[in-house]
Design an enzyme around this catalytic site. Structure first.
Site, short mmCIF file in Angstrom:
data_model
loop_
_atom_site.label_atom_id
_atom_site.label_comp_id
_atom_site.label_asym_id
_atom_site.label_seq_id
_atom_site.Cartn_x
_atom_site.Cartn_y
_atom_site.Cartn_z
CB VAL A 77 -0.99 0.03 1.18
CG1 VAL A 77 -1.96 -1.14 1.11
CG2 VAL A 77 -0.26 0.07 2.52
CG ASN A 103 -7.23 -3.81 8.33
OD1 ASN A 103 -7.45 -3.57 9.52
ND2 ASN A 103 -6.54 -4.87 7.92
CE1 TYR A 171 -1.24 1.24 15.11
CE2 TYR A 171 -2.10 2.07 17.19
CZ TYR A 171 -2.26 1.30 16.06
OH TYR A 171 -3.42 0.60 15.86
CE LYS A 175 -3.83 2.85 13.09
NZ LYS A 175 -4.54 2.33 11.89
#
Length: 266
Positions: A77, A103, A171, A175
């Site tokens: 991706v 995802n 992370y 997010k």
């Protein structure tokens, strides 16, 4: 496993015998992506299984018993051309793109901010943010151009889109950024019948959360085992979001192990 489309196509680009919606699931080779892909296939969706590991994607396809409308499409991706090819191939095989479950993700280094190597930081940003954008951009273009127009994008956020764990700066930052991506897609998709929502997931039992079951650092410096939930419970929530008519949208949903330390975390 792949499926060819045979026979005359209807107005949705599908054969009359197999008129169904089409989903692209990234990170479909394991964990939440696998559970969601299997659930969608079981509910009658055509599913393009995307991920880096072809063998893992084939294993997911084997778990989706009862469905013969699956495509194994190995994809990085973070590679713009690979993402473009993923959506072009999906549309060519199944006629259209009705859903993207965005995802694919990586937790990255568990370290104090001053100990995070820049290369590791960039790696997490590449997958969690840039990869999510590339897939959303390609899905948006397909959904805007197809006839009938429209579709749905569901981004995999995290409880870390709301509040961090210790030693999770890369992370957590990505997010939080995914939430901005979700809101922008939701707004910009309105004229084209494109809905976008986000599912924020806490402690689903996957390889990525294995350390929660053996003990993970808490905000007070202690280490504690945390409860987890079955990934199939997440998949059911994604399926509910996906099954809504495009006139309705779950903008944000939180699904977590009931007794995990999130409400009151810290």
């Amino acid at each position: 496993m792949t499926t060819e489309i045979n026979g005359p196509l209807n107005e949705r680009g599908e054969t009359a015998a197999n008129a169904t919606r089409t989903a692209v699931v990234t990170g479909a080779g394991s964990g939440i992506g696998r559970a969601v892909a299997v659930a969608l296939a079981g509910a009658g969706w055509s599913v393009a299984l995307a991920g880096r590991r072809a063998e893992a994607l084939r294993e997911t396809a084997q778990l989706a018993t009862g469905s013969d409308r699956l495509a194994v499409l190995p994809t990085d991706v973070t590679d713009e051309s690979a993402v473009t090819a993923l959506f072009a191939d999906t549309a060519a095989r199944f006629g259209r793109v009705d859903l993207l479950f965005n995802n694919a993700g990586s937790f990255g280094p568990a370290a104090s901010p001053d100990e995070v190597d820049y290369a590791d930081w960039r790696s997490v940003v590449e997958v969690n943010l840039n990869g999510a954008f590339l897939c959303a951009r390609a899905a948006f273009a397909a959904m805007r151009a197809q006839d009938p127009r429209g579709g749905r994008i569901i981004n995999n956020g995290s409880l870390s889109a709301h509040t961090p764990r210790p030693h999770s700066i890369a992370y957590t930052t990505t997010k939080h950024a995914v939430t901005g991506l979700t809101k922008s897609l939701s707004l910009d998709g309105r004229p084209y019948g494109i809905a976008c929502g986000q599912i924020d997931i806490g402690n689903a039992a996957t390889e990525m959360t294995a350390r929660m079951r053996t003990g993970i650092r808490q905000a007070d410096g202690s280490t504690a085992v945390e409860p987890v939930m079955n990934a199939d419970d997440v998949a059911r929530t994604v399926l509910h979001m996906a099954d809504l008519p495009l006139e309705a949208n779950v903008q944000f949903a939180t699904v977590m192990a009931t007794t995990m330390p999130y409400v009151g975390r810290g």
